[in-house]
Design an enzyme around this catalytic site. Sequence first.
Site, PDB file in Angstrom:
ATOM      1  N   GLU A   1       0.316   3.628   1.820  1.00  0.00           N
ATOM      2  CA  GLU A   1       0.440   4.073   3.216  1.00  0.00           C
ATOM      3  C   GLU A   1       1.858   3.877   3.755  1.00  0.00           C
ATOM      4  O   GLU A   1       2.262   4.560   4.689  1.00  0.00           O
ATOM      5  CB  GLU A   1      -0.548   3.295   4.098  1.00  0.00           C
ATOM      6  CG  GLU A   1      -1.933   3.876   4.135  1.00  0.00           C
ATOM      7  CD  GLU A   1      -2.053   5.180   4.929  1.00  0.00           C
ATOM      8  OE1 GLU A   1      -1.570   5.229   6.065  1.00  0.00           O
ATOM      9  OE2 GLU A   1      -2.616   6.142   4.392  1.00  0.00           O
TER      10      GLU A   1
ATOM     11  N   TYR B   1      -1.298   0.131  10.904  1.00  0.00           N
ATOM     12  CA  TYR B   1      -1.613  -0.519   9.625  1.00  0.00           C
ATOM     13  C   TYR B   1      -0.416  -0.433   8.685  1.00  0.00           C
ATOM     14  O   TYR B   1       0.042  -1.441   8.124  1.00  0.00           O
ATOM     15  CB  TYR B   1      -2.843   0.157   8.994  1.00  0.00           C
ATOM     16  CG  TYR B   1      -3.080  -0.224   7.553  1.00  0.00           C
ATOM     17  CD1 TYR B   1      -3.658  -1.447   7.215  1.00  0.00           C
ATOM     18  CD2 TYR B   1      -2.725   0.641   6.513  1.00  0.00           C
ATOM     19  CE1 TYR B   1      -3.880  -1.799   5.877  1.00  0.00           C
ATOM     20  CE2 TYR B   1      -2.941   0.299   5.182  1.00  0.00           C
ATOM     21  CZ  TYR B   1      -3.514  -0.925   4.870  1.00  0.00           C
ATOM     22  OH  TYR B   1      -3.718  -1.273   3.552  1.00  0.00           O
TER      23      TYR B   1
ATOM     24  N   LYS C   1       2.024  -3.381   7.223  1.00  0.00           N
ATOM     25  CA  LYS C   1       2.154  -3.618   5.777  1.00  0.00           C
ATOM     26  C   LYS C   1       3.609  -3.498   5.330  1.00  0.00           C
ATOM     27  O   LYS C   1       4.027  -4.156   4.375  1.00  0.00           O
ATOM     28  CB  LYS C   1       1.270  -2.627   5.010  1.00  0.00           C
ATOM     29  CG  LYS C   1      -0.212  -2.960   5.060  1.00  0.00           C
ATOM     30  CD  LYS C   1      -0.557  -4.132   4.130  1.00  0.00           C
ATOM     31  CE  LYS C   1      -2.044  -4.362   4.002  1.00  0.00           C
ATOM     32  NZ  LYS C   1      -2.388  -5.416   3.038  1.00  0.00           N
TER      33      LYS C   1
ATOM     34  N   THR D   1       0.804  -1.223   0.000  1.00  0.00           N
ATOM     35  CA  THR D   1       0.000   0.000   0.000  1.00  0.00           C
ATOM     36  C   THR D   1       0.838   1.274   0.000  1.00  0.00           C
ATOM     37  O   THR D   1       1.938   1.296   0.567  1.00  0.00           O
ATOM     38  CB  THR D   1      -0.910   0.019   1.247  1.00  0.00           C
ATOM     39  OG1 THR D   1      -1.406   1.348   1.443  1.00  0.00           O
ATOM     40  CG2 THR D   1      -0.158  -0.379   2.511  1.00  0.00           C
TER      41      THR D   1
HETATM   42  P1  NAP Z   1     -11.403  -4.665   2.299  1.00  0.00           P
HETATM   43  O1  NAP Z   1     -12.573  -4.351   1.420  1.00  0.00           O
HETATM   44  O2  NAP Z   1     -11.369  -4.141   3.684  1.00  0.00           O
HETATM   45  O3  NAP Z   1     -11.269  -6.264   2.347  1.00  0.00           O
HETATM   46  C1  NAP Z   1     -10.427  -6.903   3.256  1.00  0.00           C
HETATM   47  C2  NAP Z   1     -10.673  -8.389   3.185  1.00  0.00           C
HETATM   48  O4  NAP Z   1      -9.827  -9.041   4.134  1.00  0.00           O
HETATM   49  C3  NAP Z   1     -12.112  -8.826   3.535  1.00  0.00           C
HETATM   50  O5  NAP Z   1     -12.432  -9.920   2.725  1.00  0.00           O
HETATM   51  C4  NAP Z   1     -11.980  -9.243   4.981  1.00  0.00           C
HETATM   52  O6  NAP Z   1     -12.967 -10.138   5.395  1.00  0.00           O
HETATM   53  C5  NAP Z   1     -10.635  -9.918   4.923  1.00  0.00           C
HETATM   54  N1  NAP Z   1      -9.982 -10.102   6.223  1.00  0.00           N
HETATM   55  C6  NAP Z   1      -9.741  -9.173   7.177  1.00  0.00           C
HETATM   56  N2  NAP Z   1      -9.077  -9.717   8.210  1.00  0.00           N
HETATM   57  C7  NAP Z   1      -8.902 -11.017   7.905  1.00  0.00           C
HETATM   58  C8  NAP Z   1      -8.309 -12.124   8.573  1.00  0.00           C
HETATM   59  N3  NAP Z   1      -7.764 -11.991   9.773  1.00  0.00           N
HETATM   60  N4  NAP Z   1      -8.308 -13.333   7.958  1.00  0.00           N
HETATM   61  C9  NAP Z   1      -8.882 -13.495   6.747  1.00  0.00           C
HETATM   62  N5  NAP Z   1      -9.480 -12.497   6.074  1.00  0.00           N
HETATM   63  C10 NAP Z   1      -9.485 -11.280   6.650  1.00  0.00           C
HETATM   64  O7  NAP Z   1     -10.049  -4.196   1.594  1.00  0.00           O
HETATM   65  P2  NAP Z   1      -9.766  -3.882   0.050  1.00  0.00           P
HETATM   66  O8  NAP Z   1     -10.005  -2.431  -0.179  1.00  0.00           O
HETATM   67  O9  NAP Z   1     -10.417  -4.880  -0.791  1.00  0.00           O
HETATM   68  O10 NAP Z   1      -8.187  -4.067  -0.001  1.00  0.00           O
HETATM   69  C11 NAP Z   1      -7.611  -5.336  -0.321  1.00  0.00           C
HETATM   70  C12 NAP Z   1      -6.178  -5.361   0.181  1.00  0.00           C
HETATM   71  O11 NAP Z   1      -5.438  -4.319  -0.442  1.00  0.00           O
HETATM   72  C13 NAP Z   1      -6.027  -5.127   1.679  1.00  0.00           C
HETATM   73  O12 NAP Z   1      -4.926  -5.898   2.107  1.00  0.00           O
HETATM   74  C14 NAP Z   1      -5.696  -3.651   1.789  1.00  0.00           C
HETATM   75  O13 NAP Z   1      -4.955  -3.410   2.962  1.00  0.00           O
HETATM   76  C15 NAP Z   1      -4.877  -3.447   0.536  1.00  0.00           C
HETATM   77  N6  NAP Z   1      -4.916  -2.121  -0.079  1.00  0.00           N
HETATM   78  C16 NAP Z   1      -6.107  -1.540  -0.362  1.00  0.00           C
HETATM   79  C17 NAP Z   1      -6.125  -0.305  -0.994  1.00  0.00           C
HETATM   80  C18 NAP Z   1      -7.420   0.368  -1.335  1.00  0.00           C
HETATM   81  O14 NAP Z   1      -7.386   1.590  -1.589  1.00  0.00           O
HETATM   82  N7  NAP Z   1      -8.532  -0.337  -1.433  1.00  0.00           N
HETATM   83  C19 NAP Z   1      -4.919   0.317  -1.328  1.00  0.00           C
HETATM   84  C20 NAP Z   1      -3.719  -0.325  -1.041  1.00  0.00           C
HETATM   85  C21 NAP Z   1      -3.726  -1.555  -0.429  1.00  0.00           C
HETATM   86  P3  NAP Z   1     -14.427  -9.629   5.899  1.00  0.00           P
HETATM   87  O15 NAP Z   1     -15.204  -9.326   4.642  1.00  0.00           O
HETATM   88  O16 NAP Z   1     -14.941 -10.781   6.655  1.00  0.00           O
HETATM   89  O17 NAP Z   1     -14.188  -8.399   6.725  1.00  0.00           O
HETATM   90  N1  GDD Z   2     -12.411   6.871   6.755  1.00  0.00           N
HETATM   91  C1  GDD Z   2     -12.568   8.192   6.885  1.00  0.00           C
HETATM   92  N2  GDD Z   2     -13.717   8.660   7.438  1.00  0.00           N
HETATM   93  N3  GDD Z   2     -11.582   9.006   6.460  1.00  0.00           N
HETATM   94  C2  GDD Z   2     -11.772  10.339   6.566  1.00  0.00           C
HETATM   95  C3  GDD Z   2     -12.940  10.887   7.108  1.00  0.00           C
HETATM   96  C4  GDD Z   2     -13.962  10.009   7.575  1.00  0.00           C
HETATM   97  O1  GDD Z   2     -14.996  10.413   8.075  1.00  0.00           O
HETATM   98  N4  GDD Z   2     -12.832  12.240   7.057  1.00  0.00           N
HETATM   99  C5  GDD Z   2     -11.667  12.527   6.510  1.00  0.00           C
HETATM  100  N5  GDD Z   2     -11.003  11.378   6.207  1.00  0.00           N
HETATM  101  C6  GDD Z   2      -9.660  11.298   5.610  1.00  0.00           C
HETATM  102  C7  GDD Z   2      -8.686  10.397   6.364  1.00  0.00           C
HETATM  103  O2  GDD Z   2      -8.136  11.091   7.483  1.00  0.00           O
HETATM  104  C8  GDD Z   2      -7.669  10.122   5.251  1.00  0.00           C
HETATM  105  O3  GDD Z   2      -6.734  11.155   5.186  1.00  0.00           O
HETATM  106  C9  GDD Z   2      -8.517  10.137   3.968  1.00  0.00           C
HETATM  107  O4  GDD Z   2      -9.771  10.720   4.327  1.00  0.00           O
HETATM  108  C10 GDD Z   2      -8.765   8.762   3.371  1.00  0.00           C
HETATM  109  O5  GDD Z   2      -9.237   7.911   4.400  1.00  0.00           O
HETATM  110  P1  GDD Z   2      -9.782   6.434   4.079  1.00  0.00           P
HETATM  111  O6  GDD Z   2     -10.820   6.506   3.027  1.00  0.00           O
HETATM  112  O7  GDD Z   2     -10.123   5.799   5.374  1.00  0.00           O
HETATM  113  O8  GDD Z   2      -8.532   5.728   3.386  1.00  0.00           O
HETATM  114  P2  GDD Z   2      -6.989   5.696   3.781  1.00  0.00           P
HETATM  115  O9  GDD Z   2      -6.263   6.562   2.787  1.00  0.00           O
HETATM  116  O10 GDD Z   2      -6.760   5.956   5.200  1.00  0.00           O
HETATM  117  O11 GDD Z   2      -6.629   4.168   3.526  1.00  0.00           O
HETATM  118  C11 GDD Z   2      -7.064   3.496   2.336  1.00  0.00           C
HETATM  119  O12 GDD Z   2      -6.076   3.603   1.344  1.00  0.00           O
HETATM  120  C12 GDD Z   2      -4.829   2.960   1.645  1.00  0.00           C
HETATM  121  C13 GDD Z   2      -3.884   3.200   0.466  1.00  0.00           C
HETATM  122  O13 GDD Z   2      -3.292   4.449   0.548  1.00  0.00           O
HETATM  123  C14 GDD Z   2      -7.357   2.036   2.721  1.00  0.00           C
HETATM  124  O14 GDD Z   2      -7.970   1.402   1.627  1.00  0.00           O
HETATM  125  C15 GDD Z   2      -6.071   1.291   3.054  1.00  0.00           C
HETATM  126  O15 GDD Z   2      -6.360  -0.102   3.225  1.00  0.00           O
HETATM  127  C16 GDD Z   2      -5.084   1.484   1.889  1.00  0.00           C
HETATM  128  O16 GDD Z   2      -3.880   0.824   2.166  1.00  0.00           O
END
Ligand code: NAP
Ligand code: GDD
Length: 348
Positions: free
Chosen positions: A136, A157, A161, A134
């Site tokens: 992050e 987190y 990662k 990520t």
């Molecule tokens: P998500 O929607 O939160 O999905 C996370 C998945 O992991 C869900 O299926 C969840 O199951 C499962 N999970 C959580 N804890 C677990 C455990 N202990 N054992 C087995 N399964 C578990 O996340 P996503 O947005 O699809 O992201 C997929 C991956 O990419 C994650 O690793 C995230 O950190 C990473 N990532 C995401 C982004 C982004 O912007 N979306 C960016 C960079 C990296 P449940 O459905 O039961 O909760």
């Molecule tokens: N969730 C959330 N809720 N975020 C908020 C809010 C709120 O009410 N208000 C402001 N934010 C700001 C957070 O402080 C952050 O700076 C930004 O919105 C994005 O927050 P999220 O949508 O929670 O995503 P994230 O950037 O912290 O993390 C996501 O992206 C990562 C990759 O850069 C997640 O998908 C991570 O799993 C992923 O690794």
Amino acid sequence: MGFKKTALITGITGQDGSILADFLLQKNYKIIGIKRRSSSFNTERINHLYNSKILNKSYFPFYGDLTDTTNLIRIIQQTKPHEIYNLAAQSHVRTSFETPEYTANADALGTLRLLEAIRILKLEKKIKFYQASTSEIFGNTKIPQNERTPFAPTSPYAISKLFSYWTVINYRKAYNIFAVNGILFNHEGERRGATFVTRKITRAVANYFYGNKQILYLGNLNARRDWGYANDYVKTMWLMLQQKKPSDYVISTGVSKSVKDFVNEAYNCIGVKIIWKGKGLGEVGIDQKTKKILIKIDKYYFRPTEVHELRGDSSKARKELKWKPKTSFKMLVKSMVEKDIQKLGNSI
Ligand code: NAP
Ligand code: GDD
């Protein structure tokens, strides 16, 4: 049915896991999905896999958890996948401050457990491994961030990662496993979890569209993220595993927008112009036409330490994977708002 390959997806019930499963099924993969036992339904995003005729033909669900070593070894031993996509994680940054130990267990040690399982089963030469890394891990570093940018993680987190990131590289070098890190910047879409800021906003917009006057409470409006479309991004996971040599790639759009930009764009989709008044915790977003306050700040949503801006330079992926994002910020927001309006419309 002659499958091309078998892919094991951890986190198949999540946003990316479910989209990746759809993508790989199109490519004639057999899919092994690991899902957690839950007291309520957690399969909303993959119900179509169960409901469709392909059940028992190309999708095989297993209960499992990244914190359970024996279970992971057993599933890999039984299914012998060609590719593992490790997408499971406690993926919410703010939540990781409240559950740091669990986050480290799943997001850091979980990856180690999978890689160790490959070694224990002597499948180093047989399995390719994708790790969902990520943006992050960069924290507050110089922008734009690419594969050579130093890391400065600022949450449990991100730290977990980063452990996984280095573990993947170590196992690649030490044991010759084809293991890669996809350093993906934020990617969103219609299946995004409702507690991430983009989906929280588009759901609020849909509610407002149907006349619900509930106020949307947000945290830091000035944080900037490089928001892409999840459907564009999952393809890169597969592409990384099809390369001749394993390598790590940044995946991003190269454009960053603030949370406030996202709010403005989302309300704009339903013809509402937001004007902002006040400062800090007192700042509010107002519907210009009706003068109603739609957005307020709640300090609960601030993080103990924040990443102020993420913006990626994905030149390496564009060159080597021959990939580029197709969906603009405007298209992404529109698609999410329209889907939430449709979903809510169907439920009322
Ligand atoms: P998500 O929607 O939160 O999905 C996370 C998945 O992991 C869900 O299926 C969840 O199951 C499962 N999970 C959580 N804890 C677990 C455990 N202990 N054992 C087995 N399964 C578990 O996340 P996503 O947005 O699809 O992201 C997929 C991956 O990419 C994650 O690793 C995230 O950190 C990473 N990532 C995401 C982004 C982004 O912007 N979306 C960016 C960079 C990296 P449940 O459905 O039961 O909760
Ligand atoms: N969730 C959330 N809720 N975020 C908020 C809010 C709120 O009410 N208000 C402001 N934010 C700001 C957070 O402080 C952050 O700076 C930004 O919105 C994005 O927050 P999220 O949508 O929670 O995503 P994230 O950037 O912290 O993390 C996501 O992206 C990562 C990759 O850069 C997640 O998908 C991570 O799993 C992923 O690794």
